[in-house]
Design an enzyme around this catalytic site. Sequence first.
Site, PDB file in Angstrom:
ATOM      1  N   GLU A 155       0.818  -1.221   0.000  1.00 11.17           N
ATOM      2  CA  GLU A 155       0.000   0.000   0.000  1.00 11.17           C
ATOM      3  C   GLU A 155       0.851   1.269   0.000  1.00 11.17           C
ATOM      4  OE1 GLU A 155      -2.842  -0.383   3.171  1.00 11.17           O
ATOM      5  OE2 GLU A 155      -3.610  -2.295   2.415  1.00 11.17           O
ATOM      6  N   GLU A 260      -6.794 -10.368  -0.321  1.00 13.93           N
ATOM      7  CA  GLU A 260      -7.687  -9.620   0.571  1.00 13.93           C
ATOM      8  C   GLU A 260      -9.064  -9.432  -0.057  1.00 13.93           C
ATOM      9  OE1 GLU A 260      -5.999  -6.417   2.816  1.00 13.93           O
ATOM     10  OE2 GLU A 260      -3.956  -7.128   2.473  1.00 13.93           O
TER      11      GLU A 260
END
EC number: 3.2.1.8
Length: 324
Positions: A155, A260
């Site tokens: 991220e 995810e």
Amino acid sequence: MVHLKALASGTLFASLASSAVISRQAAASINDAFVAHGKKYFGTCSDQALLQNSQNEAIVRADFGQLTPENSMKWDALEPSQGSFSFAGADFLADYAKTNNKLVRGHTLVWHSQLPSWVQGITDKDTLTEVIKNHITTIMQRYKGQIYAWDVVNEIFDEDGTLRDSVFSQVLGEDFVRIAFETAREADPNAKLYINDYNLDSADYAKTKGMVSYVKKWLDAGVPIDGIVSLLPPRDEGLTSCTALTALASTGVSEVAVTELDIEGASSESYLEVVNACLDVSSCVGITVWGVSDKDSWRSSTSPLLFDSNYQAKDAYNAIIDAL
């Protein structure tokens, strides 16, 4: 191009909609079915407490071929104070995976969140470089040969496709990416090394374009990035998963994957779209859903997973099994 059986037909769709919960097909394994289509795994996330829950563990053992630690391999869990490592939770998951013949995706080595304050407070380039190198080397060498792939950086992009503001980018600029990947390659040359981010579910997003541009540049510079992982969105709305994965694969990495994955409402159509997208992109090696049961999901109120709060298979699970 491989496609699963469509759910558009009225008969099948009505059949699925008529039952809120369909009992799990005992003989079926979603991982085995996915691997039979040429993929490496269909996985889930877990950690010690979940694996010690007998209902959760039985599903993990029977249905999933890969495990990602939900929290036990993040920086705050492994190195809460400088040079002091705590491996109990990560060891438990790694040992479970080895005993039960599951692949492991290491998650995650460098991330701005769940980061101890002692790391966040570093302002010196040489100090932060050595801290990153020591953290990555210590962890990866401990699990050398046990981890199929590592999410090396996680991220690191903002929504506009630029680098996220973090202690790593503030102190080292984008060079922290090179430092992390080169250290990881040296620590375990056989592990696949990934860059991981969310909101990459459309090729038209600025974030996706930024990821593609940066990864191409880093690869051209010799940074050893093997793959890109896309965290697909926790919502149910017109995904464009295949074109997005194709765009990520176009960077020249050898692998892409979906991780995810949890979709608000867990509609069969949306889950099948993601599965089809991975099947259609040859370099997509697998899918990881972010949990087993809605009961244990970080987004439990949205019912995003393949098993309900009573650990019963939902329509989306059975739709994937039937289609594969």
